[in-house]
Design a protein around this motif. Structure first.
Motif, PDB file in Angstrom:
ATOM      1  N   VAL A 200      35.546  25.489  49.041  1.00 38.68           N
ATOM      2  CA  VAL A 200      34.791  25.281  50.272  1.00 38.68           C
ATOM      3  C   VAL A 200      34.690  26.615  50.990  1.00 38.68           C
ATOM      4  N   SER A 201      33.559  26.800  51.661  1.00 37.33           N
ATOM      5  CA  SER A 201      33.338  28.030  52.442  1.00 37.33           C
ATOM      6  C   SER A 201      33.475  29.288  51.593  1.00 37.33           C
ATOM      7  N   GLY A 202      33.013  29.206  50.335  1.00 38.57           N
ATOM      8  CA  GLY A 202      32.999  30.378  49.464  1.00 38.57           C
ATOM      9  C   GLY A 202      34.340  30.750  48.887  1.00 38.57           C
ATOM     10  N   ALA A 203      35.359  29.875  48.985  1.00 41.77           N
ATOM     11  CA  ALA A 203      36.682  30.193  48.449  1.00 41.77           C
ATOM     12  C   ALA A 203      37.191  29.008  47.643  1.00 41.77           C
ATOM     13  N   ILE A 204      37.857  29.312  46.563  1.00 39.45           N
ATOM     14  CA  ILE A 204      38.453  28.284  45.724  1.00 39.45           C
ATOM     15  C   ILE A 204      39.780  27.880  46.339  1.00 39.45           C
ATOM     16  N   GLN A 205      39.975  26.570  46.489  1.00 35.37           N
ATOM     17  CA  GLN A 205      41.182  26.072  47.119  1.00 35.37           C
ATOM     18  C   GLN A 205      42.156  25.455  46.109  1.00 35.37           C
ATOM     19  N   ALA A 206      41.630  24.867  45.033  1.00 35.26           N
ATOM     20  CA  ALA A 206      42.500  24.207  44.054  1.00 35.26           C
ATOM     21  C   ALA A 206      41.722  24.066  42.747  1.00 35.26           C
ATOM     22  N   GLY A 207      42.455  23.864  41.682  1.00 37.76           N
ATOM     23  CA  GLY A 207      41.790  23.676  40.399  1.00 37.76           C
ATOM     24  C   GLY A 207      42.767  23.724  39.239  1.00 37.76           C
ATOM     25  N   THR A 208      42.240  23.440  38.051  1.00 39.72           N
ATOM     26  CA  THR A 208      43.070  23.436  36.844  1.00 39.72           C
ATOM     27  C   THR A 208      43.041  24.764  36.114  1.00 39.72           C
ATOM     28  N   LEU A 209      42.163  25.675  36.505  1.00 33.84           N
ATOM     29  CA  LEU A 209      42.106  26.999  35.888  1.00 33.84           C
ATOM     30  C   LEU A 209      43.070  27.938  36.587  1.00 33.84           C
ATOM     31  N   ALA A 211      44.730  30.903  38.715  1.00 31.79           N
ATOM     32  CA  ALA A 211      44.250  31.507  39.966  1.00 31.79           C
ATOM     33  C   ALA A 211      43.558  32.842  39.731  1.00 31.79           C
ATOM     34  N   GLY A 212      43.872  33.496  38.626  1.00 35.25           N
ATOM     35  CA  GLY A 212      43.221  34.779  38.354  1.00 35.25           C
ATOM     36  C   GLY A 212      41.732  34.665  38.080  1.00 35.25           C
ATOM     37  N   THR A 213      41.271  33.458  37.781  1.00 34.17           N
ATOM     38  CA  THR A 213      39.843  33.262  37.497  1.00 34.17           C
ATOM     39  C   THR A 213      39.056  32.843  38.732  1.00 34.17           C
ATOM     40  N   TRP A 214      39.754  32.573  39.848  1.00 33.46           N
ATOM     41  CA  TRP A 214      39.081  32.010  41.007  1.00 33.46           C
ATOM     42  C   TRP A 214      38.102  32.996  41.638  1.00 33.46           C
ATOM     43  N   THR A 215      38.419  34.280  41.565  1.00 35.17           N
ATOM     44  CA  THR A 215      37.514  35.270  42.156  1.00 35.17           C
ATOM     45  C   THR A 215      36.148  35.245  41.473  1.00 35.17           C
ATOM     46  N   ALA A 216      36.150  35.099  40.163  1.00 32.70           N
ATOM     47  CA  ALA A 216      34.886  35.051  39.436  1.00 32.70           C
ATOM     48  C   ALA A 216      34.145  33.742  39.660  1.00 32.70           C
ATOM     49  N   LEU A 217      34.883  32.670  40.020  1.00 32.06           N
ATOM     50  CA  LEU A 217      34.258  31.362  40.225  1.00 32.06           C
ATOM     51  C   LEU A 217      33.722  31.184  41.640  1.00 32.06           C
ATOM     52  N   ALA A 218      34.255  31.946  42.590  1.00 33.28           N
ATOM     53  CA  ALA A 218      33.878  31.755  43.996  1.00 33.28           C
ATOM     54  C   ALA A 218      32.365  31.851  44.226  1.00 33.28           C
ATOM     55  N   PRO A 219      31.627  32.812  43.608  1.00 38.91           N
ATOM     56  CA  PRO A 219      30.174  32.864  43.867  1.00 38.91           C
ATOM     57  C   PRO A 219      29.418  31.623  43.411  1.00 38.91           C
ATOM     58  N   GLY A 228      25.246  26.641  34.529  1.00 41.16           N
ATOM     59  CA  GLY A 228      25.093  27.914  33.840  1.00 41.16           C
ATOM     60  C   GLY A 228      26.321  28.228  33.016  1.00 41.16           C
ATOM     61  N   ASN A 229      26.446  29.505  32.668  1.00 45.55           N
ATOM     62  CA  ASN A 229      27.587  29.979  31.880  1.00 45.55           C
ATOM     63  C   ASN A 229      28.290  31.092  32.639  1.00 45.55           C
ATOM     64  N   VAL A 230      29.586  31.184  32.457  1.00 41.61           N
ATOM     65  CA  VAL A 230      30.370  32.232  33.089  1.00 41.61           C
ATOM     66  C   VAL A 230      31.495  32.624  32.143  1.00 41.61           C
ATOM     67  N   GLU A 231      31.834  33.912  32.148  1.00 40.57           N
ATOM     68  CA  GLU A 231      32.909  34.405  31.287  1.00 40.57           C
ATOM     69  C   GLU A 231      34.171  34.567  32.108  1.00 40.57           C
ATOM     70  N   LEU A 232      35.250  33.942  31.634  1.00 37.94           N
ATOM     71  CA  LEU A 232      36.532  33.984  32.325  1.00 37.94           C
ATOM     72  C   LEU A 232      37.607  34.404  31.344  1.00 37.94           C
ATOM     73  N   GLU A 233      38.201  35.546  31.603  1.00 37.18           N
ATOM     74  CA  GLU A 233      39.321  36.049  30.789  1.00 37.18           C
ATOM     75  C   GLU A 233      38.988  36.038  29.294  1.00 37.18           C
ATOM     76  N   GLY A 234      37.779  36.485  28.961  1.00 41.26           N
ATOM     77  CA  GLY A 234      37.382  36.606  27.569  1.00 41.26           C
ATOM     78  C   GLY A 234      36.842  35.340  26.947  1.00 41.26           C
ATOM     79  N   ASN A 235      36.837  34.237  27.704  1.00 40.76           N
ATOM     80  CA  ASN A 235      36.300  32.973  27.202  1.00 40.76           C
ATOM     81  C   ASN A 235      35.013  32.648  27.941  1.00 40.76           C
ATOM     82  N   ASP A 236      34.070  32.070  27.196  1.00 41.54           N
ATOM     83  CA  ASP A 236      32.792  31.708  27.784  1.00 41.54           C
ATOM     84  C   ASP A 236      32.845  30.242  28.191  1.00 41.54           C
TER      85      ASP A 236
END
Length: 586
Positions: A200-209, A211-219, A228-236
């Motif tokens: 919410v409000s452009g920030a990730i608050q919780a999830g199963t991934l 926390a190091g991936t949250w910055t890439a998911l925030a947008p 769409g598709n997004v690459e996280l820690e070498g995985n698509d």
């Protein structure tokens, strides 16, 4: 040589390219279809997971809304709120909060003053009365809102507390919230088989991934309703964003549902490897098959071409193409061509025999003049010798000389008559297996080589099989030819090299053998070369000129052929080809 100049290469390359293109097209179509289907299944799975998450979240929260409305209508809570006594309200709120298993339970009076707060939120106590949710509830409306907390999002329902619906006198408000946190995200992950992230409000608050991936998911939170598709820690990952609130706008709460494309499409890599291996094996098989087909077409043509090239090089128009037994893969067109070619050469051979016979008969007419001339000289010598013997004063030595001259000329006349008869009449052959190498050695000895005469170098094929021929006749022809070669080298008037005369035997194929006699003599003039087989044609003063003609009759009578090639100043080569098993031509 140009690669495409060969018919074999053209057929092979065309068939191989067709196979490669066909296999490549098939594999591309299969690969594209499988990949598209896998991608479609992945997207459909994400959409289904999003719908499932919405439905379960809605059912869960609808339960909270109903319970909140029921609790707000309870007389106990109404009475406690109407007294505006926080000490009275707090234990009641704690009891109902426990029954609901709510993460937040907030009660305010009609003035918005906080009476009880059970649970944590990022909103301070003094700020609660002024929140839009409480203010809307004081206005008599139910409202759902989302409050960020440290490890998730609180989904809060705020309802007014009134006496009854007929007399909606508002006594206060009740706000009940449940957390969209890591625990709920794990429940939804087990339910949807997908990764779930709340923000919410452009920030990730919780999830199963992690926390190091949250910055890439925030947008992605601002793209509700998109995917769409997004690459996280070498995985698509494939993702879809599902809005949690009915309203849209900046900062709205969003759930991100993700599935690893790397994991889900991993089977495609194994499939691609299998398809690649299949393509390689198919192309290899197609290449070998196309080469085999090309060979079945071009091998018979190559045999025909080779035979025709030999005919052009040697001038032998009677060569035949071996026709193998019928086989399943044999080219019928090539077989028909070879059979027709052999029929043509048989006709040519028959015509040549008939032409040779006519030429021989025609030569008999010319021989009468030549024989008369050849016989006249010996007869004149004999006549002169007899005239001398009639004299009464003849001495014994003169008698001996005259007798010698008469005997020599009679021998000469006998040789001329014998040669003429050998040339004119058909030869009766006595056929039997004979060793051509032994005949060659015997012919060299009989030709008088050795001593002061040039040596004959023998180059004999030890693997040469026996030939069914008339050995004595062939020996006679070889003696004549080797003798001519030795005399040609002697006529140079200079020291002959060790290999000035050479006799070689070779096997041509399964049906023919060759005997080649070459010398390094002065050679034969180009204008005389076509006449070397004519009877009584000779360039030597002492020669009769009928030896090569008789030799040709012998060789051709055995079904072979004899050719002469010569270069002035370099020498002459006589090539004899004999069949190994054929019967003589009569």
């Amino acid at each position: 040589m140009k690669p495409l100049a060969s018919l074999t290469n053209r057929i092979f390359l065309a068939a191989a390219m067709l196979a490669v293109l066909s296999v490549a097209a098939a594999i591309y179509i299969v690969n594209a279809a499988v990949t598209e289907q896998a991608e479609g299944e992945l997207r459909r799975g994400l959409d289904e997971a999003g719908i499932l998450l919405d439905e379960n979240r809605t059912v869960l929260f609808d339960h909270f809304k109903r319970e909140a409305r029921l609790i707000a209508d309870l007389p106990v809570l109404k009475a406690a709120v109407s007294e505006t006594d926080a000490a009275t309200v707090r234990p009641i709120a704690a009891d109902y909060r426990q029954q609901l298993s709510a993460d937040l339970f907030v009660v305010t009076n009609r003035d918005g003053r906080l009476l009880a707060r059970i649970g944590d939120s990022d909103v301070a106590d003094e700020a609660l009365p002024s929140t839009p949710a409480v203010m809307q509830a004081l206005a008599g409306r139910e409202i759902v809102s989302f409050w960020p907390v440290q490890h998730g999002i609180l989904q809060v329902v705020s309802v007014p507390i009134w006496i009854d619906r007929a007399h909606p006198e508002i006594l206060g408000t009740l706000s009940v919230g449940t957390s969209l946190d890591d625990r709920l995200a794990s429940r939804f992950k087990a339910l949807t088989n997908s990764e779930v992230v709340f923000g919410v409000s452009g920030a990730i608050q919780a999830g199963t991934l992690p926390a190091g991936t949250w910055t890439a998911l925030a947008p992605l939170l601002g793209q509700a309703g998109r995917s769409g598709n997004v690459e996280l820690e070498g995985n698509d990952y494939a993702w879809v964003a599902r809005p949690l609130a009915a309203t849209t706008g900046p900062g709205q709460p969003t759930a991100l549902i993700l599935r690893s494309r790397t994991e889900r499409l991993r089977f495609l890599r194994a499939l691609h490897a299998r398809l690649g291996l299949t393509a390689l094996l198919a192309v290899l098989a197609a290449t070998l098959l196309s080469y085999g087909i090309a060979r079945t077409v071009t091998r018979p043509l190559g045999t025909i071409t080779t035979t025709m090239r030999e005919m052009a090089a040697t001038g032998d128009l009677t060569r035949r193409i071996p026709v193998p037994a019928e086989q399943g893969w044999q080219d019928e067109d090539a077989r028909l061509l070879a059979t027709t070619f052999n029929t043509m050469t048989s006709s040519i051979e028959r015509f040549q025999r008939e032409a040779a016979q006519r030429e021989r008969l025609s030569s008999l007419g010319r021989l009468s003049t030549i024989v008369a001339h050849e016989i006249r000289n010996p007869l004149m010598i004999i006549k002169a010798a007899l005239r001398g013997l009639r004299r009464e004063d003849v001495r014994p030595d003169q008698v001996a000389g005259a007798v010698h001259d008469i005997d020599e000329e009679i021998t000469r006349l006998n040789r001329i008559v014998t040669e003429v008869l050998d040339f004119a009449r058909p030869i009766a052959f006595d056929l039997a297996p004979a060793d051509l190498n032994a005949l060659a050695r015997d012919a060299v000895r009989a030709a008088g080589a050795g001593g002061a005469r040039p040596d004959v170098r023998l180059d004999l094929d030890p693997a040469l099989p026996a030939a069914v021929i008339d050995a004595e006749r062939v020996r006679q022809a070889l003696v004549n030819i080797v003798g001519n070669a030795v005399q040609a080298v002697e006529s140079r008037g200079e020291g002959a090299p060790p290999d000035a005369v050479r006799l070689m035997t070779r096997r041509i194929d399964d049906h023919r053998a060759a005997i080649v006699v070459s010398d390094k003599g002065p050679g034969i003039a180009p204008e005389d070369l076509p006449r070397v087989f004519e009877p009584f044609f000779t360039t030597r003063r002492t020669g009769t000129g009928i030896g090569l003609a008789i030799s040709r009759n012998i060789i051709e009578g055995l079904g072979g052929r004899i050719t002469v090639s010569s270069h002035v100043g370099r020498g002459t080569e006589v090539r004899i080809e004999l069949p190994l098993q054929s019967a003589p031509v009569l």
